[in-house]
Design a protein around this motif. Sequence first.
Motif, PDB file in Angstrom:
ATOM      1  N   PHE A 180       0.953  -1.123   0.016  1.00 24.63           N
ATOM      2  CA  PHE A 180       0.053   0.169  -0.172  1.00 24.63           C
ATOM      3  C   PHE A 180       0.885   1.122  -0.042  1.00 24.63           C
ATOM      4  O   PHE A 180       1.743   1.307   0.966  1.00 24.63           O
ATOM      5  N   LYS A 181       0.736   2.087  -1.108  1.00 29.04           N
ATOM      6  CA  LYS A 181       1.481   3.545  -1.039  1.00 29.04           C
ATOM      7  C   LYS A 181       0.608   4.390  -0.465  1.00 29.04           C
ATOM      8  O   LYS A 181      -0.642   4.665  -1.141  1.00 29.04           O
ATOM      9  N   VAL A 182       0.910   5.012   0.299  1.00 28.53           N
ATOM     10  CA  VAL A 182       0.130   6.456   0.723  1.00 28.53           C
ATOM     11  C   VAL A 182       0.667   7.560   0.330  1.00 28.53           C
ATOM     12  O   VAL A 182       2.053   7.733   0.852  1.00 28.53           O
ATOM     13  N   LEU A 183       0.107   8.169  -0.905  1.00 32.17           N
ATOM     14  CA  LEU A 183       0.712   9.293  -1.698  1.00 32.17           C
ATOM     15  C   LEU A 183       0.315  10.547  -1.195  1.00 32.17           C
ATOM     16  O   LEU A 183      -0.859  10.842  -1.116  1.00 32.17           O
ATOM     17  N   SER A 184       1.239  11.348  -1.093  1.00 35.40           N
ATOM     18  CA  SER A 184       0.902  12.637  -0.660  1.00 35.40           C
ATOM     19  C   SER A 184       1.118  14.020  -1.801  1.00 35.40           C
ATOM     20  O   SER A 184       0.599  15.065  -1.735  1.00 35.40           O
ATOM     21  N   SER A 185       1.842  13.454  -2.876  1.00 33.51           N
ATOM     22  CA  SER A 185       1.946  14.223  -3.932  1.00 33.51           C
ATOM     23  C   SER A 185       0.927  13.996  -5.106  1.00 33.51           C
ATOM     24  O   SER A 185       0.650  13.103  -5.620  1.00 33.51           O
ATOM     25  N   PRO A 186       0.383  14.950  -5.819  1.00 37.97           N
ATOM     26  CA  PRO A 186      -0.268  14.865  -6.906  1.00 37.97           C
ATOM     27  C   PRO A 186      -0.024  14.331  -8.176  1.00 37.97           C
ATOM     28  O   PRO A 186      -0.455  13.594  -8.652  1.00 37.97           O
ATOM     29  N   THR A 187       1.320  14.523  -8.192  1.00 42.86           N
ATOM     30  CA  THR A 187       2.084  13.812  -9.179  1.00 42.86           C
ATOM     31  C   THR A 187       2.157  12.557  -9.148  1.00 42.86           C
ATOM     32  O   THR A 187       2.236  11.901 -10.304  1.00 42.86           O
ATOM     33  N   ASP A 188       2.879  11.961  -7.850  1.00 44.18           N
ATOM     34  CA  ASP A 188       2.812  10.366  -7.634  1.00 44.18           C
ATOM     35  C   ASP A 188       1.215   9.837  -7.854  1.00 44.18           C
ATOM     36  O   ASP A 188       1.259   8.925  -8.458  1.00 44.18           O
ATOM     37  N   TYR A 189       0.357  10.643  -7.263  1.00 47.04           N
ATOM     38  CA  TYR A 189      -1.047   9.957  -7.593  1.00 47.04           C
ATOM     39  C   TYR A 189      -1.374   9.898  -8.841  1.00 47.04           C
ATOM     40  O   TYR A 189      -1.718   8.836  -9.473  1.00 47.04           O
ATOM     41  N   ALA A 190      -1.078  11.105  -9.844  1.00 46.48           N
ATOM     42  CA  ALA A 190      -1.245  10.961 -11.147  1.00 46.48           C
ATOM     43  C   ALA A 190      -0.589   9.707 -11.883  1.00 46.48           C
ATOM     44  O   ALA A 190      -0.993   8.867 -12.712  1.00 46.48           O
ATOM     45  N   TYR A 191       0.802   9.628 -11.462  1.00 46.57           N
ATOM     46  CA  TYR A 191       1.445   8.572 -11.929  1.00 46.57           C
ATOM     47  C   TYR A 191       1.013   7.167 -11.804  1.00 46.57           C
ATOM     48  O   TYR A 191       1.155   6.264 -12.570  1.00 46.57           O
ATOM     49  N   TYR A 192       0.484   6.768 -10.694  1.00 46.81           N
ATOM     50  CA  TYR A 192      -0.113   5.650 -10.621  1.00 46.81           C
ATOM     51  C   TYR A 192      -1.648   5.216 -10.853  1.00 46.81           C
ATOM     52  O   TYR A 192      -1.923   4.334 -11.026  1.00 46.81           O
ATOM     53  N   THR A 193      -2.414   6.437 -11.041  1.00 49.15           N
ATOM     54  CA  THR A 193      -3.698   6.100 -11.407  1.00 49.15           C
ATOM     55  C   THR A 193      -4.319   7.012 -12.447  1.00 49.15           C
ATOM     56  O   THR A 193      -5.539   6.680 -12.788  1.00 49.15           O
ATOM     57  N   ALA A 194      -3.702   8.010 -12.978  1.00 52.08           N
ATOM     58  CA  ALA A 194      -4.276   8.693 -14.191  1.00 52.08           C
ATOM     59  C   ALA A 194      -4.815   7.725 -15.465  1.00 52.08           C
ATOM     60  O   ALA A 194      -3.994   6.826 -15.636  1.00 52.08           O
ATOM     61  N   PRO A 195      -5.995   7.950 -16.017  1.00 52.47           N
ATOM     62  CA  PRO A 195      -6.192   7.038 -17.185  1.00 52.47           C
ATOM     63  C   PRO A 195      -4.968   6.980 -18.243  1.00 52.47           C
ATOM     64  O   PRO A 195      -5.139   6.093 -18.774  1.00 52.47           O
ATOM     65  N   ASP A 196      -4.257   8.231 -18.375  1.00 49.16           N
ATOM     66  CA  ASP A 196      -3.397   8.344 -19.348  1.00 49.16           C
ATOM     67  C   ASP A 196      -1.837   7.969 -18.884  1.00 49.16           C
ATOM     68  O   ASP A 196      -0.927   8.293 -19.474  1.00 49.16           O
ATOM     69  N   ARG A 197      -1.787   7.415 -17.598  1.00 48.65           N
ATOM     70  CA  ARG A 197      -0.607   7.261 -16.851  1.00 48.65           C
ATOM     71  C   ARG A 197       0.268   6.101 -17.573  1.00 48.65           C
ATOM     72  O   ARG A 197      -0.295   5.358 -18.595  1.00 48.65           O
ATOM     73  N   PRO A 198       1.567   6.189 -17.760  1.00 50.84           N
ATOM     74  CA  PRO A 198       2.344   5.080 -18.387  1.00 50.84           C
ATOM     75  C   PRO A 198       2.175   3.787 -18.030  1.00 50.84           C
ATOM     76  O   PRO A 198       1.885   3.647 -16.861  1.00 50.84           O
ATOM     77  N   THR A 199       1.829   2.819 -18.834  1.00 50.58           N
ATOM     78  CA  THR A 199       1.796   1.470 -18.660  1.00 50.58           C
ATOM     79  C   THR A 199       2.604   0.596 -19.261  1.00 50.58           C
ATOM     80  O   THR A 199       3.006   1.009 -20.189  1.00 50.58           O
ATOM     81  N   GLY A 200       2.852  -0.616 -19.180  1.00 55.62           N
ATOM     82  CA  GLY A 200       3.467  -1.565 -19.698  1.00 55.62           C
ATOM     83  C   GLY A 200       4.380  -2.258 -18.892  1.00 55.62           C
ATOM     84  O   GLY A 200       4.644  -2.365 -17.586  1.00 55.62           O
ATOM     85  N   ARG A 201       5.345  -3.050 -19.633  1.00 58.42           N
ATOM     86  CA  ARG A 201       6.368  -3.891 -18.748  1.00 58.42           C
ATOM     87  C   ARG A 201       7.293  -3.175 -17.812  1.00 58.42           C
ATOM     88  O   ARG A 201       7.651  -3.734 -16.947  1.00 58.42           O
TER      89      ARG A 201
END
Length: 200
Positions: free
Chosen positions: A54-75
């Motif tokens: 469980f990552k408890v994120l306080s940075s909006p940037t980190d949150y976007a990195y993990y959850t945004a619909p257009d976040r980077p995904t893949g291997r």
Amino acid sequence: MTTANPGGNAQNGGSIIADPVPDHPLLNGRTEIGRGESTIVLDGDVVDGQERVFKVLSSPTDYAYYTAPDRPTGRHFPVVFADHGTVGRSSRGFPFHIVEVEKLYPLPSAGDAAELATKISSSYFDACLVWRNLAQDMGRIALHHLVATPMGWTDAVRESLHALEGFSQEYGALPDLIKADNLMMRKDGTLVFSDPVFME
């Protein structure tokens, strides 16, 4: 990270977040395994053989990195299992978000993942030195240099660097591919960009 850091995050050489672990049923009683500038990492469960944190994120940037619909995904990007919502606010004024992700591991001193991470980090650092007069834009230009310059990357690595570049531009994030905790690995030896961006 100041402690063992599977799935960890320590960004840009900043101070480690000092906030206590928020009170939440998903987090209560779990072992804290790492902290970064804006993240607290707690050991999770093993589900279908996959270790999680469980990552408890306080940075909006980190949150976007993990959850945004257009976040980077893949291997070469973390597998995200769930966004469990918010719980209170950090001392920095941003909401804490609880995100459940795959457990990652520090890179060993040798092996394919370590060699690839060293090549990425050293190439990025060298490019930062070339563009250091551009201050904050230095990191973005250095990342573009890694994408645009033939360096013998595999297609998957080149595509991952390109996706990371796009995310950095779209979200105003600053890349950081130098810190050890920002490049980690899965148990199978796959290199993962665990926390390669931070907030301006």
